[in-house]
Write a protein that holds these residues in place. Structure first.
Motif: not given
Length: 160
Positions: A5-10, A43-45, A48-58, A60-69
């Motif tokens: 999905f695409t998230y539209f950030s500032p 998607l909701t998590s 919400e977390q990106l919205n909070d980050y860009f609003a200036g009140y998150r 650190e993130f608490d999301l499940p990540i699995q980078p490939s490398g």
């Protein structure tokens, strides 16, 4: 199955991919991806977390990540997660955090291949004299993200 999905950030669209309920990629893009099969709870998590980050009140993130490398890249990315919000670390400092100050170039290479921008905060890594160098999303975005974090830092300390 990959979910997108695409998230539209500032600072432009962020194309986010997930597999097996974990974020595998978050990259800046100049175009919107068609959203496909994204888990509604994740998607909701993420939103919400990106919205909070860009609003200036998150801070650190608490999301499940699995980078490939590679194993080394994953070690570098794990160290990047230890750089606090609104603070900078040099490539040399990250190499020292890994236990070998001679790994500066390897750290830079791994940093440039970070598949999960913002959440794995490669934008907080700067050159030896705190100069802004290298950012896959463009230096203007790196500067924006750093200024955003410094401006919204909980203790309001300004590093610049």
């Amino acid at each position: 199955m990959k979910e997108r999905f695409t998230y539209f950030s500032p600072i432009g669209p962020l194309c986010i991919e997930a597999e097996d309920g974990k974020i595998s990629s978050l990259q800046f893009s100049d175009r919107e991806l068609t959203s496909e099969n994204f888990d509604p709870k994740l998607l909701t998590s993420v939103t919400e977390q990106l919205n909070d980050y860009f609003a200036g009140y998150r801070f650190e993130f608490d999301l499940p990540i699995q980078p490939s490398g590679t194993d080394f890249q994953k070690k570098v990315w794990n160290e990047l997660l230890n750089i606090p919000y609104g603070q900078l670390a040099t490539y040399g400092k990250v190499a020292q955090m890994l236990g070998d100050k001679n790994l500066v170039r390897a750290v830079g290479g791994a940093n440039s291949k970070n598949p999960i921008a913002i959440i794995i905060p490669c934008h907080r890594v700067v050159g030896a004299k705190n100069n802004l160098i290298g950012y896959a999303g463009g230096l203007w975005r790196k500067k924006w993200l750093l200024q955003h974090e410094i401006t919204n830092k909980p203790d309001e300390a300004n590093l610049w």
